[in-house]
Structures are given as structure tokens and as C-alpha cells.
Design an enzyme around this catalytic site. Structure first.
Site, PDB file in Angstrom:
ATOM      1  CE  LYS B 117     -44.587  -7.418 -15.361  1.00  0.00           C
ATOM      2  NZ  LYS B 117     -45.946  -7.253 -14.793  1.00  0.00           N
ATOM      3  CD  GLU B 139     -46.544  -0.995 -10.239  1.00  0.00           C
ATOM      4  OE1 GLU B 139     -46.654   0.208 -10.555  1.00  0.00           O
ATOM      5  OE2 GLU B 139     -46.854  -1.926 -11.008  1.00  0.00           O
ATOM      6  CB  SER B 406     -44.370 -13.854 -19.073  1.00  0.00           C
ATOM      7  OG  SER B 406     -43.882 -14.501 -17.923  1.00  0.00           O
TER       8      SER B 406
HETATM    9  C1  LIG Z   1     -41.475 -12.442 -16.426  1.00  0.00           C
HETATM   10  C2  LIG Z   1     -42.701 -12.055 -15.671  1.00  0.00           C
HETATM   11  N1  LIG Z   1     -43.836 -12.750 -15.851  1.00  0.00           N
HETATM   12  C3  LIG Z   1     -44.955 -12.438 -15.178  1.00  0.00           C
HETATM   13  C4  LIG Z   1     -44.991 -11.418 -14.259  1.00  0.00           C
HETATM   14  C5  LIG Z   1     -46.267 -11.170 -13.512  1.00  0.00           C
HETATM   15  O1  LIG Z   1     -46.970 -10.050 -13.939  1.00  0.00           O
HETATM   16  P1  LIG Z   1     -48.287 -10.166 -14.805  1.00  0.00           P
HETATM   17  O2  LIG Z   1     -49.186 -11.135 -14.112  1.00  0.00           O
HETATM   18  O3  LIG Z   1     -48.828  -8.797 -14.825  1.00  0.00           O
HETATM   19  O4  LIG Z   1     -47.917 -10.660 -16.146  1.00  0.00           O
HETATM   20  C6  LIG Z   1     -43.841 -10.652 -14.049  1.00  0.00           C
HETATM   21  C7  LIG Z   1     -43.870  -9.535 -13.076  1.00  0.00           C
HETATM   22  O5  LIG Z   1     -42.913  -9.017 -12.655  1.00  0.00           O
HETATM   23  C8  LIG Z   1     -42.672 -10.977 -14.772  1.00  0.00           C
HETATM   24  O6  LIG Z   1     -41.536 -10.288 -14.594  1.00  0.00           O
END
Ligand SMILES: Cc1ncc(COP(=O)(O)O)c(C=O)c1O
Lengths: 268, 424
Positions: B117, B139, B406
Site C-alpha cells: 500500500k 479509507e 502483498s
Molecule cells: C496486504 C494486503 N493485500 C491486499 C490487499 C487488498 O487490496 P488490493 O486488492 O488493492 O491490493 C490489502 C488491503 O488492505 C492488503 O492489506
């Protein structure tokens, strides 16, 4: 002449302004809506905006959000809202009715199907808060072919260039959003709005209605001094919400509030 | 014409357009258009008051995107503050245990603040500063985007308000406290389903009110134009690095890219630099919750229909009347009824495929990665890992999978413990 045009023209000829009242269809119960609409009309509301309840009313303040949630507890659907207009029209062929809501409700029904159903129900205009004119050509034409106006909003942040672009596509009336904020905000700058309306008048011959932030006789009177229409929503929805436990009292309370606004405006 | 008819007509027009533009090869993929459309998706569906701010943002972003000094500033921040590049790590033990394709993890969990993020908040905060805004709002669902926003706000000395669904405030309490420590005000949102979508509604209301001095940092590739393109561009550093790192390590591009999809920013960040490479398969994993058949999930690409919410047209979870329905996922960050419009477009083009993984499968994957590699993934990320656990064994050992790791799982420890019946 359309009902909307007539209602505005009448008040303007009498050197007064049209009173536009907003309530959420089905709030707090579906049975209340049509009697409340009649009560508002009898008390001097020229145009009634009937809110289509939506799960995610992102442009709405706390009062109208709560109204949507109360209506959705009864699973009020767009088809039900149209039926309410049909029922209202059985006794009132005069008051203009405008549906107000969010694009997704209309898309779920289908744009042409919605345009047909709205026209047949006796709807005069449609306002979709999150449908900007750039994306609206198809719906505007579908509605226009059935004699229903798609009404656009102008905001304090709308540039002159953009206002011109919007006004070229506007019909019915123009809804000027008086302040930056969701519905029901309290920071109305009357002088600023008056100045902006003076400028807009040089760009359009359509009636100019002002909404957001008008909550009582005092603010209604101030705005009626220069606007062709005065829109009152959150303040009415809040009063209806306060009576949610005794819905039978709502039509009379709505009428009393509309009469108070009407009297204040006529004294402007 | 019904909505389905309108959509299928638009789709035909779209494919004619693509055929005419030679898009079938994806070599010329270049979206969105001027007004933010990805085919029939995207666009800008907002209250009139916000149009001006979005036009401004679009203009400033276009200018800065072409400005080498701005790019250098972002690159420096990403290197020195975030710790980029993030490693592309060969998960040897997991690869051996699953006995199929070679598995690489793109380690976004090692970024400062613990998730992808921050790549976006670094960029947007610099944009905000450039536009003279002194206040930032955001948000958040899992709290990772809220933490990343609070972090950049603290660093630049800006005021920060984070909107968070009341239910998420409870299940992500550690991140709520982190945001407060960073000086942000966290506002629990009580309306609607009290999750991410309602936080977005509330942030929009704040922005409409304070648009003169406030920048809204949307945390994913959704929202009105230009957000989907802007957030994608800031996250695309993930895919650009992956490309180089894979070429160095393997001398070729990966066969499969896998990422979880909430709004879709970590997935698109990984996918985007590979869209023109038709040989690279892309898999987005949505939250299957209790299973698609139960209706209790958050998988609009797998089980939704096109509609308009939060400023753009995309696949949504809604009922026949267009009301948005409540979603369910064990991971707060995937618990959202919509998805970025570019994913909707890639799905319709057939360029990316989208699948769903249940809460239970994600939890199993969480434990598996933790035990085999000593890496504790976020519950969001665990959905992508679950897909790998199922599919890697069916692939051959010459093939390469890159998973976007992620985020890290520290924030989810309480949820996992509760699920495993352990009181902490
Ligand atoms: C670690 C992590 N992965 C994925 C997401 C999902 O968001 P996005 O689909 O925008 O990557 C989040 C959202 O809070 C997150 O914290």
C-alpha cells in the site's frame, strides 16, 4: 408545457419561488409516502422529489442516509417507488414529481425500461446525483423521448466553461448545490449563492432552484429572495425520522413544516 | 433495451474496436482513454462538486508524470524510505514440498509499514503536497492503507483522517492503534455494513466538504478517474522490478503471475507491466468467503454483474434492484463488493483470469507459508498462496510462478488465533 415548467412559471409570475420538498420513498414505512406527498402538495409544495432508496448514498448526509436505511428495511424497490407515483397521480395531476437517486438503481432496471416506466407513472423529472452529463447522453435521450426531464446539478466548484457545457444539456430546471458538502450540511453562504445565481442567469433561461443547507423558514426565505426554487430535504427527512414510531402523525407534521416554509418564502 | 442488452451491445462495439486496433495481441494495450474508460468500465460517476478536484488531480498528475524531477523524488523515497526494490525470493522449501512449478515470492511484505500500500501513498502524498493540500484523508479496510497514509502524512507534516468501518476497527485493532500512534484520527463508520465500502462513502462525504484543502488518497485501483490509472501507475513498480529480477534470476519471464484481489491494486501493480506479454498468464484471486455457492463472499469478478459504485463502472455484488449486498471475507482488505475497473476490463478481454479461494483455504495457506518458509503472510495475501498450493503441483518444474506477497500477517494474528480457538 411540462408540469415542471408550469409550476415554476406560476410562482415566478407571482413574484414568488417554487417550494421543492424531498422525502425518501418508503421512509419510514411504505404506507406513509403517498399520504405525505399529498400533505406536502396541499401545504404548498410545487415539486416533490421522491428519493429512490439506495444502499450506498455517497452524496448524502446523516439524515438522508438514515432515511434510506429506514426505507430499505422494508425492501422498497424502484418498482415500488414508481407505484407510489402512480398512486399519487390518481389524486394529483398538478404537482410535479421528480425521482432522485443513484445511477445503479436505474441501470439495474435498464435505462429504456426505466424511462418508459417513469413516464407512464407520471414522473416529470429525474435527478441522478452520480451521473455527470458526460456519461448521460443515452439516458437523457431515452427520458426526453418520453417527455421526462433529466435534471443536472451545478456546484460551487463548477467552472463557467463547464456550467455552459452542462446548461446546454439541461432541461426542466437547474439544481444549484449551494455548498460544498453532502446533503444536510449547515454552512450556507447566502450572499455567495446569490452572486453565483446572478451569473448563471446570464447563461440560461431555465428556472434555478437552490438546495443543500436550507433547513427552516429563515434560510428558505433568504434563498427565495433570489432563487426560482427552494429545495428542502434533510430537514424534512429528519422530522419524518423523529416520528418513525408514530407514522400516522407524519403527513400532518410534513404539512406543517411545508406550510411554515411556504409562508416564510411568500413573505420574502 | 435492458441493461444486459446495452452491455452486450457495448461489448460487441468494444471487441470490434479492439480488432480494428489490433488489440487481440495486446501489444498495443493502452488504457484508459481520456475520460478514464477501460472499454465499457471505469469513467467518472461522482457528484458535481468533485468534478473540479478530479480535473485538477488529473492535470497535475499528467504534468508530474512527465517530470523527471518528480520521478526522481519518488524513486528516492521508494529506495530510502520504503526500502525498495523488494526482493524476488525463491521459496525453495515450498517449491520442493508442493513438487511442481518453481515458486517466487515478490516480497512487498518487507516494505516499510508491511504491505504494498505504501507504494501508492508515497506517490499520492507528493501529489497532494504539490497541489498545496495540507490535509489527507483515506479509507481503509485491513488498516494497511490507513497505516501507509498516516505514515506519509506524519513524514510530510500533514493532517490525516482515516475512515474505517466499525466492524474493521474491531477486527484490525492493532492497525487502528498504529494509525493513532502516527498521529492520525481514525473515524469508525457506523453506516451500512460497517466495512470498507461504507468507509469509502464516508471519505467521499468528507472530501466533498473539504475539497479545497484536502486530498483524498484512495487506496486501491478503484474510484473515479484518474484514480484507477494513477494508483496503478504508482503500484506498477512491483511488476517492473519483478520483470527485471526474473530476467536476472531465470533469464526469462515468469509463466504465471498470481495476486489476491480486493480493489485490485497489488494485483494490477504486478500484472500491468506484463499485459503486453501475451505468454504470461495472470491470475487474480478473490475472496471466496464461505464459498461462492453460499453467497457469503466478496468475489465480484467471479460472481458479480456490471454496475456503478464509488465513481466507476465495474463488476459489483448487487441484488436485482441494484442495491449493493453485504460481502463476507475473513480478510478485511478483500471485504469489498466492487473491484478496480481495469480488472473488469482484463476479465472481459480474457487477458487475466479470476478465481476465488475460501476463508478456510486462505487460513490453511497462512499456516503453510508460515511453517515452510518462515514468512507470515497477511490474510489477504494468503488467498493468493492458496491458489499456488493447489496449482503449483500440477505444473512442471521448468515453470515459474511469481506470487505477489502483498503484505505481512502481523496485523492478523488475533484473527487467526481466534479462528484456531486460542485466547491471547
Ligand atoms: C496486504 C494486503 N493485500 C491486499 C490487499 C487488498 O487490496 P488490493 O486488492 O488493492 O491490493 C490489502 C488491503 O488492505 C492488503 O492489506
Amino acid at each position: 408545457m411540462s408540469r415542471l415548467t408550469e409550476r415554476f412559471a406560476e410562482r415566478m409570475a407571482a413574484k414568488s419561488s417554487a417550494l421543492v420538498t424531498y422525502l425518501v420513498a418508503g421512509d419510514p414505512t411504505p404506507e406513509v409516502t403517498v399520504p405525505a406527498m399529498h400533505a406536502l402538495a396541499r401545504a404548498g409544495s410545487d415539486v416533490i422529489e421522491l428519493g429512490i432508496p439506495f444502499s450506498d448514498p455517497e452524496a448524502e448526509g446523516a439524515d438522508i442516509q438514515a432515511g434510506c436505511e429506514r426505507a430499505l428495511m422494508h425492501k422498497v424497490r424502484l418498482l415500488d417507488v414508481l407505484d407510489m407515483v402512480v398512486a399519487f397521480r390518481k389524486q394529483d395531476a398538478r404537482t410535479a414529481v421528480v425521482l432522485m437517486g443513484y445511477l445503479n438503481s436505474v441501470e439495474a432496471m435498464g435505462q429504456q425500461r426505466f424511462a418508459d416506466a417513469a413516464a407512464e407513472a407520471g414522473v416529470d423529472g429525474v435527478i441522478l446525483v452520480n451521473l455527470p452529463p458526460e456519461e448521460a447522453d443515452e439516458l437523457r435521450q431515452a427520458l426526453a423521448s418520453r417527455g421526462v426531464d433529466l435534471i443536472f446539478l451545478l456546484a460551487p466548484t463548477t467552472t463557467d466553461e463547464r456550467a455552459q457545457h452542462i446548461l446546454a444539456r439541461a432541461s426542466g430546471f437547474v439544481y444549484y448545490v449551494s455548498l460544498k458538502g453532502p446533503t444536510g450540511s449547515a454552512n450556507l453562504d447566502v450572499e455567495g449563492v446569490r452572486k453565483r445565481l446572478d451569473q448563471l442567469r446570464t447563461m440560461t433561461a431555465l428556472p434555478l432552484a437552490v438546495g443543500f443547507g436550507i433547513r427552516d423558514g429563515v434560510t428558505a426565505r433568504a434563498v427565495a429572495g433570489f432563487a426560482d426554487g427552494v429545495v428542502v430535504g434533510s430537514a424534512l427527512v429528519r422530522r419524518m425520522g423523529e416520528l418513525a414510531a408514530e407514522p400516522a402523525a407524519i403527513p400532518a407534521a410534513a404539512a406543517a413544516f411545508a406550510a411554515e416554509l411556504r409562508a416564510a418564502m411568500d413573505a420574502a | 433495451m435492458s441493461r444486459e442488452e446495452v452491455m452486450s451491445r457495448e461489448q460487441t462495439q468494444q471487441s470490434n474496436l479492439e480488432a480494428a486496433a489490433g488489440m487481440v495481441s495486446f501489444a498495443d494495450y493502452n488504457f484508459p482513454d481520456e475520460r478514464g474508460h477501460f472499454g465499457r468500465f471505469g469513467g467518472r460517476f461522482v457528484a458535481e462538486t468533485l468534478t473540479h478536484a478530479l480535473d485538477d488531480l488529473d492535470r497535475v498528475y499528467r504534468t508530474l508524470k512527465a517530470d523527471p524531477a518528480f520521478q526522481r523524488r519518488i524513486d528516492r523515497d521508494l529506495a530510502e524510505f520504503v526500502g525498495r526494490p523488494s526482493p524476488l525470493y525463491l521459496a525453495e522449501r515450498m517449491t520442493r514440498e508442493l513438487g511442481g512449478a518453481k515458486i517466487y515470492l515478490k516480497r512487498e511484505d518487507l516494505n516499510h509499514t508491511g504491505a504494498h500500500k505504501v507504494n501508492n501513498t508515497i506517490g499520492q502524498a507528493l501529489l497532494a503536497q504539490h497541489m498545496g493540500k495540507r490535509r489527507i484523508i483515506a479509507e481503509t479496510g485491513a488498516g494497511q492503507h490507513g497505516v501507509a497514509s498516516a505514515t506519509v502524512a506524519a513524514r510530510l507534516g500533514m493532517e490525516c483522517v482515516v475512515y474505517m468501518g466499525a466492524e474493521d476497527v474491531e477486527r484490525q485493532s492493532l492497525n487502528v492503534y498504529r494509525m493513532k500512534l502516527l498521529g492520525a484520527r481514525v473515524v469508525p463508520v457506523q453506516s451500512g455494513s460497517r466495512t470498507l465500502k461504507d468507509a469509502l462513502n464516508e471519505a467521499m462525504r468528507d472530501w466533498v466538504t473539504n475539497v479545497d484543502d484536502t486530498h483524498y488518497i484512495i487506496g486501491t485501483v478503484a474510484g473515479p478517474h484518474p484514480y484507477p490509472a494513477l494508483v496503478r501507475d504508482f503500484q506498477a513498480v512491483i511488476g517492473r522490478e519483478t520483470r527485471e529480477q526474473c530476467l536476472v534470476a531465470e533469464g526469462r519471464l515468469p509463466d504465471v503471475l498470481v495476486a489476491c484481489v480486493g480493489g485490485g491494486s497489488n494485483a494490477l501493480g504486478l500484472f500491468h507491466p506484463f499485459i503486453r506479454d501475451a505468454g504470461v498468464r495472470m491470475v487474480g484471486v478473490e475472496a471466496g468467503g464461505d464459498g461462492l455457492a453460499t453467497g457469503r463472499h466478496a468475489a465480484p469478478l467471479c460472481a458479480g454483474v456490471p454496475g456503478v459504485l464509488h465513481g466507476n463502472r465495474t463488476y459489483l455484488m448487487e441484488d436485482e434492484d441494484g442495491q449493493i449486498i453485504s460481502t463476507h471475507s475473513i480478510s478485511a482488505g478483500l471485504d469489498y463488493p466492487g473491484v478496480g475497473p481495469e480488472h473488469a476490463f482484463l476479465k472481459d478481454l480474457g487477458r487475466a483470469e479470476y478465481v476465488a479461494v475460501t476463508d478456510d483455504e486462505a487460513l490453511r495457506a497462512f499456516h503453510h507459508l508460515t511453517r515452510t518458509e518462515g514468512i507470515m503472510p497477511a490474510l489477504e495475501t494468503s488467498h493468493a498462496i492458496a491458489w499456488v498450493m493447489e496449482h503449483a503441483p500440477k505444473m512442471d518444474s521448468e515453470q515459474i510462478i511469481v506470487v505477489n506477497l502483498s503484505g505481512r500477517g502481523d496485523k492478523d494474528i488475533l484473527t487467526v488465533a481466534r479462528h484456531d480457538g486460542i485466547e491471547l
